[in-house]
Structures are given as C-alpha cells and as structure tokens.
Design an enzyme around this catalytic site. Structure first.
Site, PDB file in Angstrom:
ATOM      1  N   LYS A 106      48.194  31.512  29.745  1.00  0.00           N
ATOM      2  CA  LYS A 106      47.806  32.168  31.005  1.00  0.00           C
ATOM      3  C   LYS A 106      48.778  31.741  32.080  1.00  0.00           C
ATOM      4  CE  LYS A 106      44.335  34.850  32.470  1.00  0.00           C
ATOM      5  NZ  LYS A 106      43.463  35.717  31.686  1.00  0.00           N
ATOM      6  N   ASP A 146      46.142  40.376  34.876  1.00  0.00           N
ATOM      7  CA  ASP A 146      44.866  39.719  35.178  1.00  0.00           C
ATOM      8  C   ASP A 146      44.555  40.074  36.636  1.00  0.00           C
ATOM      9  OD1 ASP A 146      42.813  37.763  34.000  1.00  0.00           O
ATOM     10  OD2 ASP A 146      43.275  36.797  35.886  1.00  0.00           O
TER      11      ASP A 146
HETATM   12  P1  NAD Z   1      40.813  42.940  39.637  1.00  0.00           P
HETATM   13  O1  NAD Z   1      41.772  42.297  40.557  1.00  0.00           O
HETATM   14  O2  NAD Z   1      41.106  44.311  39.136  1.00  0.00           O
HETATM   15  O3  NAD Z   1      39.348  42.961  40.289  1.00  0.00           O
HETATM   16  C1  NAD Z   1      38.693  41.825  40.794  1.00  0.00           C
HETATM   17  C2  NAD Z   1      37.513  42.315  41.612  1.00  0.00           C
HETATM   18  O4  NAD Z   1      36.696  41.202  41.983  1.00  0.00           O
HETATM   19  C3  NAD Z   1      37.889  43.024  42.905  1.00  0.00           C
HETATM   20  O5  NAD Z   1      37.070  44.156  43.077  1.00  0.00           O
HETATM   21  C4  NAD Z   1      37.571  41.979  43.982  1.00  0.00           C
HETATM   22  O6  NAD Z   1      37.261  42.565  45.233  1.00  0.00           O
HETATM   23  C5  NAD Z   1      36.361  41.330  43.353  1.00  0.00           C
HETATM   24  N1  NAD Z   1      36.044  40.021  43.889  1.00  0.00           N
HETATM   25  C6  NAD Z   1      36.847  38.961  44.136  1.00  0.00           C
HETATM   26  N2  NAD Z   1      36.139  37.945  44.644  1.00  0.00           N
HETATM   27  C7  NAD Z   1      34.858  38.360  44.710  1.00  0.00           C
HETATM   28  C8  NAD Z   1      33.642  37.771  45.138  1.00  0.00           C
HETATM   29  N3  NAD Z   1      33.592  36.531  45.601  1.00  0.00           N
HETATM   30  N4  NAD Z   1      32.515  38.517  45.044  1.00  0.00           N
HETATM   31  C9  NAD Z   1      32.553  39.776  44.578  1.00  0.00           C
HETATM   32  N5  NAD Z   1      33.659  40.376  44.158  1.00  0.00           N
HETATM   33  C10 NAD Z   1      34.793  39.680  44.223  1.00  0.00           C
HETATM   34  O7  NAD Z   1      40.639  41.913  38.415  1.00  0.00           O
HETATM   35  P2  NAD Z   1      40.123  42.202  36.951  1.00  0.00           P
HETATM   36  O8  NAD Z   1      41.314  42.418  36.088  1.00  0.00           O
HETATM   37  O9  NAD Z   1      39.031  43.218  36.978  1.00  0.00           O
HETATM   38  O10 NAD Z   1      39.536  40.778  36.562  1.00  0.00           O
HETATM   39  C11 NAD Z   1      38.195  40.390  36.900  1.00  0.00           C
HETATM   40  C12 NAD Z   1      37.747  39.324  35.928  1.00  0.00           C
HETATM   41  O11 NAD Z   1      37.855  39.849  34.596  1.00  0.00           O
HETATM   42  C13 NAD Z   1      38.605  38.047  35.929  1.00  0.00           C
HETATM   43  O12 NAD Z   1      37.782  36.945  35.624  1.00  0.00           O
HETATM   44  C14 NAD Z   1      39.571  38.290  34.788  1.00  0.00           C
HETATM   45  O13 NAD Z   1      40.100  37.078  34.275  1.00  0.00           O
HETATM   46  C15 NAD Z   1      38.643  38.983  33.821  1.00  0.00           C
HETATM   47  N6  NAD Z   1      39.351  39.731  32.777  1.00  0.00           N
HETATM   48  C16 NAD Z   1      40.173  40.765  33.066  1.00  0.00           C
HETATM   49  C17 NAD Z   1      40.824  41.421  32.033  1.00  0.00           C
HETATM   50  C18 NAD Z   1      41.701  42.606  32.267  1.00  0.00           C
HETATM   51  O14 NAD Z   1      42.168  43.199  31.273  1.00  0.00           O
HETATM   52  N7  NAD Z   1      41.940  43.045  33.494  1.00  0.00           N
HETATM   53  C19 NAD Z   1      40.639  41.013  30.708  1.00  0.00           C
HETATM   54  C20 NAD Z   1      39.762  39.957  30.441  1.00  0.00           C
HETATM   55  C21 NAD Z   1      39.128  39.323  31.493  1.00  0.00           C
END
Ligand code: NAD
Length: 417
Positions: A106, A146
């Site tokens: 990561k 991510d």
């Molecule tokens: P992203 O940047 O697309 O979205 C993150 C979202 O979380 C945004 O809408 C943001 O406004 C919101 N957010 C941030 N802080 C917040 C809070 N305190 N309260 C409420 N909302 C809040 O990111 P993503 O890719 O969707 O990732 C989100 C989670 O999913 C992370 O933990 C990431 O590691 C995990 N994840 C993502 C992927 C992927 O393929 N994108 C894969 C596995 C896991």
C-alpha cells in the site's frame, strides 16, 4: 470517529486473534504481523507559481510470499507510516482470503488533493512514480487506486514508469482507464463485492437482502456503487453520507441520482427533500444493514453500543476498532469483514493484470461473472472455517483461512541459509 486507535495495532490484534485458532509457529506469525519493508520518501515538485513544495509519501511492501505486492495509493492529509503499514497488511490477507496470487502492499501521499491544481497533482504523482520505479513492476509490486486517487493518477503512474523503463508494461498498475489498458467492471468492483458479500451473508443467515434497509457512510467509489448495487438486489438505501454530512429519506433514495448530485455539487448534502443527519446519526440509524465506506476507525467502542444494524458490511478498510468489534460481537451484530467484503477491487485488479499480461480484453459480463464466482466461493470457505473450527466471528474465520494460506506458501518456499 476515534482518532486514537492505531490501525497497524488493529491489524496485529486481528492476526493474533486468528492465530490462537491456528497451528502455525509463533515465529512465523511474528513475520506475518510486520511489513517486509517500507519506503519513506519526500517528494519535491513544482507548483504552478514556479515555487517548490516537498511532501512526504510512503510505500509499504508487507508480504510477497504468495506473489507480487499489490495495493492502492491513497492521497489524504491523514496518511501516516502506520496507516500505510496496516493497509498493506490488510491487502495480504485480502488477496489470500479470495485466493488470488498476490502479496500485499500500500502507498500514500500526505496531501489534500483539493489544495492543488490538476497540473500540480500530475507533477506530484509523477515524482512519486519516479521514486517507486525501482520497487514496482508487473511481477514485483502493482499499485492501484485508493482514497482520492483513480484512473487519472493510475494512467500518470503507468506512463511515467513506461517512459523511464522504455517499454510498455500496462500490468505495472491497475485501475487504469479502459483505453489505457483498464478492465471492464473495475470501477464498480469494490462496491459489487460488498453488495454480493452482504447478499451472501443474509442468505446464510436464512434471510434475504430483499427489502432490507441500508445506511452507507462515505459516498465515493466504494460507497456509492455498493449503494446502487444493493438497490439493484432489492434492498432499500435510506441514508448516505460523505465528509460534508449525511442525508436520510425513510422512503428510500435513488442511489444513482444521489451519485449524480454529488458529481454535480461536490457532496450528497442538499439532494432532494431529504432530512440532513450527521455521520454519527447515520452510523446509529435503525437499519438492517450498515455499510461503512469511508476511512478507518469510523466506529469505536462507544459508538458501537449505539449501532442498531443487524449486519455491517465493511466496504472501507478497518472501519471498526478492535474494541468496537468486541462490543458488536457481544451484541450479536454480524460483521462482514473488510478483507472479504471489499475484495472485489483487488480481484478485478487481478483480472485487469491477467488481461494486460495476455494482451486480451474480457467483456464486462465475463468480469462480473468471474467476480461473483470468487465472492460466493470465498464466502463458502469463510463459513466453512467458521463452522468447522467453531470460531467466534466471520472476521476471525476470514483471517484463519488467509493466514493459513500465507503461512503455507512461506513454509513451502523453504529457507535460505
Ligand atoms: P473515495 O475517495 O472515492 O471516497 C471516500 C468517501 O468517503 C468520500 O465520499 C468522502 O467524502 C467520504 N468520507 C471521508 N471522510 C468521511 C467521514 N468522516 N464521514 C463520512 N464520509 C467520509 O474512496 P474509496 O475508493 O471509495 O475508498 C473508501 C474506502 O474503501 C477506503 O477505506 C478504501 O481503502 C476502501 N477500498 C476502496 C477500494 C477501491 O477500489 N476504491 C477497494 C478496497 C477498499
């Protein structure tokens, strides 16, 4: 949100919990609790006014016993060395639980990307790619998107790597745009696996996802797709939130329309005639299914006592502190663990990499079918471990399956003198 729980300690605690049920040497377990190496680097890049800025970045390569290191790159002001280490460890066990031939890694840059222009972000991303170049490669370490990164950043990293290496190597990174070697279905993959994992869990509990009420915290890639695919499966999404706050409509939201509203206005707030609610109110709403899809430590032990959902499907990585886990287990709340629920992202990244290596393009139908097969088979494996070993919860069961696979690969490789 608890800012005090160190996600790396949470990861180590999760491994310890599972190890108690495994016949693996303690010195091997110790190895599996710590990263092999962590790059810490200071990236200097030019701002639009010609001045220079220096920003810290990390890449943790946690374990490569089962294949190349694999895992995303996050842009966020809260990125830290321990956060990156934790996230890289979760990748190891995620890849192992769904049995794809990768280790875990990561990366992250300590930055709020909204403070910079697109040109500045490109220079910053290329500076990171230059630092990563000796570490990454199609068979070595394969980054992906991510939080706050997506196809644009992946395309820049691929281009920097290929230019410096004077080659074409689309498999050096996944989550690319389709025309740059990306896969059909990758953008939706994390949300798709979370929705499927929730469906499998309700089925296993002798119930059905149909008609279940859902609240989703975080409305980015993972959260928004989970929301509308759960809607497609017959669930009713009644509340969603992002960092600006939440919205609630007890009669159900059109999750795709909310996504469009956020794309147009920058937040979910202000959509339709919904009632506004705080993130804490959303997390404790009386729903059947809660999907935390934002960041780590969203639910701590105090908040866990207030959670009313019967099932929590972790789209985010590490959204519950270990103390929250204990409280929720005592309250008979089922947790669908992150390393399984959100594994669709890395699974379709793997499909993307396979297509890149074959220089062949799969249809979206094939990608989604293969993903569904991986998720349903992996869920059966987790449930089998849960029932056979009489384990306390599905998270421990997922770690038992995963740690056994990584430990076996390590032991089968033998030792160098
Ligand atoms: P992203 O940047 O697309 O979205 C993150 C979202 O979380 C945004 O809408 C943001 O406004 C919101 N957010 C941030 N802080 C917040 C809070 N305190 N309260 C409420 N909302 C809040 O990111 P993503 O890719 O969707 O990732 C989100 C989670 O999913 C992370 O933990 C990431 O590691 C995990 N994840 C993502 C992927 C992927 O393929 N994108 C894969 C596995 C896991």
């Amino acid at each position: 949100m608890s800012g005090e729980t160190n996600p790396f300690e949470s990861l180590q605690e999760q491994i310890d919990d599972a190890s108690a049920h495994l016949d693996v040497d303690t010195d091997v377990i110790e190895r599996l609790k710590n990263p092999e190496r962590v790059l810490e680097t200071n990236l200097t890049f030019e701002l639009d006014d010609g001045s220079l800025e220096t920003i810290r970045a990390y890449r943790s390569q946690f374990n490569g016993d089962r294949g190349p290191y694999k895992g995303g790159i996050r842009y966020h002001p809260a990125v830290s060395r321990d956060e990156v280490k934790a996230l890289s460890g979760w990748m190891v066990y995620k890849c192992a639980v769904v049995d794809i031939p990768y280790g875990g890694g990561k990366g992250g840059i300590v930055v709020d990307p909204t403070d910079y222009s697109e040109e500045e972000l490109e220079r910053l991303t290329r500076a990171f790619a230059k630092e990563l170049r000796p570490l990454i490669g199609e068979d070595r370490d394969i980054p992906a998107p991510d939080v706050n990164t997506g196809q644009r950043e992946m395309n820049w990293i691929k281009d920097t790597y290929e230019t410096l290496e004077n080659t074409t190597a689309p498999g050096v990174i996944t989550g690319k745009a389709l025309d740059s070697g990306g896969s059909e279905g990758r953008v939706e993959a994390t949300g798709r696996s979370t929705a499927l994992a929730a469906r499998e869990t309700f089925d296993w509990l002798g119930d059905s996802i149909e008609g279940k009420t859902v609240a989703v915290q975080g409305y980015g890639n993972a959260g928004s797709v989970t929301a509308y695919l759960l809607g497609d499966l017959g669930a009713e999404v009644v509340a969603v939130s992002d960092s600006s706050g939440g919205i609630h409509d007890p009669h159900g939201l059109d999750a795709r329309a909310v996504k469009r509203h956020k794309a147009e206005t920058g937040s979910v707030s202000g959509y339709g005639d919904c009632e506004a609610l705080t993130n804490e109110e959303l997390l404790t709403l009386d729903v059947d299914l809660l999907v935390p899809a934002a960041l780590e430590n969203a639910i701590d032990a105090d908040l866990a006592t207030e959670v009313k959902a019967d099932v929590i499907a972790e789209a985010a990585n590490g959204p519950l502190t270990p103390d929250a886990d204990d409280v929720l287990a005592d309250r008979d709340v089922w947790i669908v663990p992150d390393i399984f629920a959100n594994s669709g992202g890395v699974t379709v990244s793997y499909f993307e990499w396979v297509q890149n290596r074959q220089r062949f393009h799969w249809t979206e139908e094939r990608v989604n079918e293969e993903l569904e097969r991986v998720i349903t088979e992996s869920f059966d494996g987790i449930v089998d471990a849960y029932e056979t070993h009489d384990l306390p919860n599905l998270r421990t069961a997922a770690y038992v399956v995963a740690i056994e696979r990584v430990a076996d690969a390590y032991e089968q490789a033998g030792n160098w003198p």
